[in-house]
Scaffold this motif. Structure first.
Motif, short mmCIF file in Angstrom:
data_model
loop_
_atom_site.label_atom_id
_atom_site.label_comp_id
_atom_site.label_asym_id
_atom_site.label_seq_id
_atom_site.Cartn_x
_atom_site.Cartn_y
_atom_site.Cartn_z
N TRP A 1 0.81 -1.22 0.00
CA TRP A 1 0.00 0.00 0.00
C TRP A 1 0.84 1.28 0.00
CZ3 TRP A 1 -5.44 0.36 0.17
CH2 TRP A 1 -6.12 -0.85 0.25
N GLN A 2 1.95 1.28 0.71
CA GLN A 2 2.79 2.48 0.78
C GLN A 2 4.26 2.05 0.82
OE1 GLN A 2 1.58 4.91 4.10
NE2 GLN A 2 -0.30 5.57 3.12
N ALA A 3 5.11 2.86 0.20
CA ALA A 3 6.53 2.50 0.14
C ALA A 3 7.36 3.73 -0.15
CB ALA A 3 6.76 1.43 -0.94
N GLU A 4 8.68 3.55 -0.07
CA GLU A 4 9.62 4.61 -0.43
C GLU A 4 10.89 3.95 -0.95
OE1 GLU A 4 9.84 6.50 3.38
OE2 GLU A 4 11.50 5.25 4.06
N PRO A 5 11.65 4.66 -1.78
CA PRO A 5 12.89 4.07 -2.29
C PRO A 5 13.98 4.06 -1.24
CG PRO A 5 12.62 6.30 -3.14
CD PRO A 5 11.38 5.99 -2.36
N GLY A 6 14.85 3.07 -1.32
CA GLY A 6 16.00 2.98 -0.42
C GLY A 6 17.20 2.44 -1.17
N ARG A 7 18.29 2.19 -0.45
CA ARG A 7 19.52 1.67 -1.05
C ARG A 7 20.00 0.46 -0.26
NH1 ARG A 7 20.37 3.56 -5.96
NH2 ARG A 7 22.64 3.61 -5.78
#
Length: 332
Positions: A249-255
């Motif tokens: 439902w919800q996310a964000e980019p990371g490394r």
């Protein structure tokens, strides 16, 4: 404004109802409401009125629900309302030229994009999916084409990397209501000068499907985040977790971190306290940080709560998007 306008309103979903509410709060007079026929909804598949019909009934407005506007009888009935203008918002029926010609001032459409970008069925979702930095509403004089008519007024709003289509929907519905009242006020007075849509920058917002909601972790994290937010609250992106379906439902980019295993796209990496971490493509360093997810039989939960409740199903190294080998059919 010299004199309030007599308005026919045509629309169906909640977005349209918000616009109708703004018109009802204005000085203009809604003389008739057109909306789609009642549809089955819910587990019992009970016939349910559209949000526009429900709102119209609460205000004592006459409601019409033809399955088509092509017949002479329906067109004569529409003409009998003696309207100055017809306002169309996510109605769902084609308006023939004969209908477009009935109101004295023609037919206006409230479209949820900055035309000519995102003509078509799903402009809100496609704008987010494409990573657009802004969206808005366009008040358009309707013609026989698909969202091709001249523009009377545009209003913009920003999209950031956390905006979901549900949130943008509500922002644009409110903005659309304000804009259509402003447009009608102007038309009742000195008028508005129509501006032809430019030929450059045309794009089409195809209707969403559940099939395209499956995530492909060979894509970059930014593209996956945009899709997750674009498909929230419907149809909701998903991937296979063995024999189950994990909805995101919800996310964000990371490394990736130095201590992360060298895992292929779709692999669960060691979780953060507040996010599931999924390996994805972009020179091998991208990570999708999922902050809100849902397993079958439960509701959408923050990743922290999901890990506490079902951490046994979310082990590091698990490859998402693959069927459970125990569920596969045996080979002949």
């Amino acid at each position: 404004m010299t004199q309030p306008l007599r308005v026919i309103f045509a629309g169906t979903p909640e977005f349209a109802a918000t616009n109708l509410s703004a018109l009802l709060d204005s000085d203009h007079r809604v003389v008739a409401v057109y909306t789609q026929p009642d549809r089955p909804a819910g587990r019992g598949r009970k016939l349910t009125p559209s949000p526009v019909k429900s709102l119209a009934h609460r205000h004592g407005l006459p409601v019409y629900q033809p399955t088509s506007l092509k017949s002479a009888e329906v067109q004569a009935e529409l003409a009998s309302h003696d309207a100055d203008i017809m306002v169309v918002v996510a109605y769902g029926l084609l308006l023939p030229q004969a209908v477009l010609d009935i109101p004295r001032l023609g037919c206006l459409n409230v479209h949820a994009s900055l035309l000519p970008r995102w003509r078509g069925a799903a402009p809100i979702q496609r704008a987010i999916e494409a990573g657009d930095s802004e969206s808005g509403v366009t008040i358009m004089q309707m013609d026989a084409g698909l969202d091709t008519g001249p523009m009377l007024l545009r209003r913009t709003t920003l999209i950031d990397t956390t905006t979901t289509s549900g949130e943008l929907h509500d922002q644009l519905a409110k903005l659309g209501g304000e804009a259509i009242v402003e447009a009608l006020d102007a038309l009742a007075g000195l008028g508005l000068a129509p501006t032809p849509q430019p030929e450059e920058g045309v794009s089409y917002a195809a209707k969403l499907s559940k099939a395209e909601a499956e995530l492909d972790f060979t894509q970059p994290a930014t593209a996956l985040v945009a899709k997750i937010h674009a498909f929230n609250p419907w149809p909701v992106t998903w991937t296979k977790l063995g024999s189950e379906t994990l909805r995101l439902w919800q996310a964000e980019p990371g490394r990736r971190r130095d201590d992360d295993p060298d895992s292929p796209p779709g692999s669960l990496l060691p979780a953060d306290s507040d996010a599931l971490r999924i390996a994805c493509e972009n020179d091998g360093s991208d990570v999708l940080r999922v902050t809100l997810a849902q397993l079958p039989g439960g509701k959408a939960l923050p990743a922290r709560d999901l890990l506490n409740a079902r951490g046994d199903r979310l082990n590091t190294g698990t490859l998402l998007g693959q069927p459970d080998p125990m569920q596969e059919e045996p080979r002949p």
